[in-house]
Design a protein around this motif. Structure first.
Motif, PDB file in Angstrom:
ATOM      1  N   GLU A  12       0.760  -1.263  -0.058  1.00  0.00           N
ATOM      2  CA  GLU A  12       0.019  -0.050   0.123  1.00  0.00           C
ATOM      3  C   GLU A  12       0.954   1.369  -0.089  1.00  0.00           C
ATOM      4  O   GLU A  12       1.763   1.387   0.961  1.00  0.00           O
ATOM      5  CB  GLU A  12      -0.812  -0.024   1.264  1.00  0.00           C
ATOM      6  CG  GLU A  12      -2.118  -1.021   1.184  1.00  0.00           C
ATOM      7  CD  GLU A  12      -3.153  -0.741   2.186  1.00  0.00           C
ATOM      8  OE1 GLU A  12      -2.832   0.289   2.937  1.00  0.00           O
ATOM      9  OE2 GLU A  12      -4.137  -1.629   2.481  1.00  0.00           O
ATOM     10  N   VAL A  71      -5.454   9.827  -1.975  1.00  0.00           N
ATOM     11  CA  VAL A  71      -5.852   8.531  -2.716  1.00  0.00           C
ATOM     12  C   VAL A  71      -4.716   7.629  -2.077  1.00  0.00           C
ATOM     13  O   VAL A  71      -3.484   7.964  -2.210  1.00  0.00           O
ATOM     14  CB  VAL A  71      -5.822   8.845  -4.247  1.00  0.00           C
ATOM     15  CG1 VAL A  71      -5.785   7.434  -4.833  1.00  0.00           C
ATOM     16  CG2 VAL A  71      -6.673   9.740  -4.712  1.00  0.00           C
ATOM     17  N   TYR A 106      -3.219   3.750  -2.626  1.00  0.00           N
ATOM     18  CA  TYR A 106      -3.444   2.748  -3.778  1.00  0.00           C
ATOM     19  C   TYR A 106      -2.544   1.659  -3.430  1.00  0.00           C
ATOM     20  O   TYR A 106      -1.758   1.704  -2.493  1.00  0.00           O
ATOM     21  CB  TYR A 106      -3.135   3.015  -5.247  1.00  0.00           C
ATOM     22  CG  TYR A 106      -1.678   3.800  -5.408  1.00  0.00           C
ATOM     23  CD1 TYR A 106      -0.724   2.873  -5.956  1.00  0.00           C
ATOM     24  CD2 TYR A 106      -1.245   5.044  -5.193  1.00  0.00           C
ATOM     25  CE1 TYR A 106       0.683   3.382  -6.277  1.00  0.00           C
ATOM     26  CE2 TYR A 106       0.072   5.141  -5.075  1.00  0.00           C
ATOM     27  CZ  TYR A 106       0.822   4.727  -5.592  1.00  0.00           C
ATOM     28  OH  TYR A 106       2.293   4.933  -5.864  1.00  0.00           O
ATOM     29  N   THR A 107      -2.890   0.334  -3.937  1.00  0.00           N
ATOM     30  CA  THR A 107      -2.268  -0.674  -3.713  1.00  0.00           C
ATOM     31  C   THR A 107      -1.390  -1.304  -4.967  1.00  0.00           C
ATOM     32  O   THR A 107      -2.054  -1.420  -6.138  1.00  0.00           O
ATOM     33  CB  THR A 107      -3.219  -1.820  -3.392  1.00  0.00           C
ATOM     34  OG1 THR A 107      -3.630  -1.359  -2.060  1.00  0.00           O
ATOM     35  CG2 THR A 107      -2.379  -3.176  -3.136  1.00  0.00           C
ATOM     36  N   GLU A 108      -0.011  -1.647  -4.720  1.00  0.00           N
ATOM     37  CA  GLU A 108       0.595  -1.900  -5.789  1.00  0.00           C
ATOM     38  C   GLU A 108       1.036  -3.491  -5.785  1.00  0.00           C
ATOM     39  O   GLU A 108       1.486  -3.660  -4.816  1.00  0.00           O
ATOM     40  CB  GLU A 108       1.891  -1.232  -6.021  1.00  0.00           C
ATOM     41  CG  GLU A 108       2.787  -1.386  -7.089  1.00  0.00           C
ATOM     42  CD  GLU A 108       3.940  -0.666  -7.307  1.00  0.00           C
ATOM     43  OE1 GLU A 108       4.622  -0.929  -8.376  1.00  0.00           O
ATOM     44  OE2 GLU A 108       4.284   0.161  -6.510  1.00  0.00           O
TER      45      GLU A 108
END
Length: 326
Positions: free
Chosen positions: A203, A212, A214-216
């Motif tokens: 994360e 924001v 976001y998850t990678e």
């Protein structure tokens, strides 16, 4: 260990297999079934052709080849899954073991017979596979490479099935374990990969001025889980088809042939190894996956062959319960 000894065992195995007339019927059914399905697939592709640029020979070759590979992996365990314990059950294995033949010669001879039988089945599929080559849709070099890789993968299955036959006392159990192994390679590897993806996720918090999160996912860390899969090995080992150039303004884009199952699967797997993907003018230059997968499969076959030879050494210190020696 000599080639003469291996040849003697292989010829004896082939003669034993040919004593019954069922092989002719089975091979005839295999020839008609596979090539018939290939022809129906070609007719379906021609009926669904939407654009003059679509070349039905390209998807036909890839689709039929992948289907043949899966069918071969399902049929092959029945050819070698009882080569050792089947002889034990019939009381004929001891006859070979008391001769001057070494365990390695017996092992490789039986493996050569099973592999040779599988290659005959592969040759019977050539009419539907070589039709796109005759039409010019697929180059002879690409066809030769994928056929060689398919033959090697079938040999791996033969070696693994033979090892189960040497380890287990009952042929039914060894054939079942051979199918379990093939299921693990075909279905288990992508399933394990999918289950491992969330473990690689990281994360990332909101950047400055943003909110924001976001998850990678880092698939480049677990790509090797897919590499032993025979379908992945075959697709990624296939040479790329020539790309067409598309001019958009001042840019020149390269477009891969549409409806190429082997090429699309290869690009997907290389994207997984690369992580976020590396493109230059629309062309994926990610590192290959198939050398690692094929090396793993061949190492598995070598280990299985060595294990079979070890199980055939005499004298036996302990005979499995319910097993006939002679």
């Amino acid at each position: 260990m000599t080639a003469r000894g291996i040849g003697l065992v292989a010829r004896q195995e082939i003669r034993t297999r040919l004593r019954t007339g069922r092989w002719k019927v089975l091979l005839a059914a295999w020839f008609l079934g596979v090539n018939g399905l290939g022809l129906l697939f070609r007719l379906a592709l021609e009926a669904g052709e939407n654009s003059p640029r679509d070349e039905p020979g390209v998807p036909m070759f890839g689709g039929v080849l992948l289907g043949v590979l899966v069918l071969m992996l399902l049929v092959t365990p029945a050819l070698s899954g009882q080569s050792v314990n089947g002889d034990r059950e019939r009381g004929t294995l001891a006859t070979l073991q008391v001769t001057r033949l070494t365990p390695a010669e017996i092992t490789l001879g039986k493996l050569a017979a099973a592999w040779g039988t599988s290659l005959v089945a592969l040759l019977l599929t050539l009419p539907s596979l070589l039709l796109p080559v005759a039409e010019g849709a697929i180059g002879p070099g690409r066809a030769l490479v994928v056929l060689v890789v398919t033959a090697l993968l079938v040999g791996v299955v033969c070696a693994v099935s033979q090892a189960w036959s040497a380890l287990l006392a009952r042929s039914v159990t060894s054939i079942l374990m051979s199918y379990v192994t093939m299921f693990a390679l075909l279905v288990g590897t992508p399933l394990l990969f999918m289950l491992a993806i969330p473990i690689t996720a990281e994360e990332h918090g909101p950047e400055e001025g943003g909110d924001v999160v976001y998850t990678e996912e880092h698939t480049e860390r677990i790509w090797w889980l897919l590499s032993p899969n025979p379908v992945v090995v075959l697709a990624d080992a296939a040479p790329r088809l020539p790309e067409t150039e598309i001019v958009i303004g001042d840019r020149v884009m390269r477009r891969s042939p549409s409806s190429d199952p082997l090429g699309e699967l290869s690009r997907s797997v290389r994207d997984i190894r690369e992580g976020d993907g590396t493109y230059e003018n629309g062309r994926n230059d990610g590192p290959a996956v198939w050398p690692w997968g094929l090396a793993f499969d061949l190492a598995l076959a070598a280990g299985a062959t060595a294990l079979t030879a070890a199980r055939l050494r005499t004298p036996l210190r302990q005979v499995p319960r319910g097993v006939r020696v002679a």
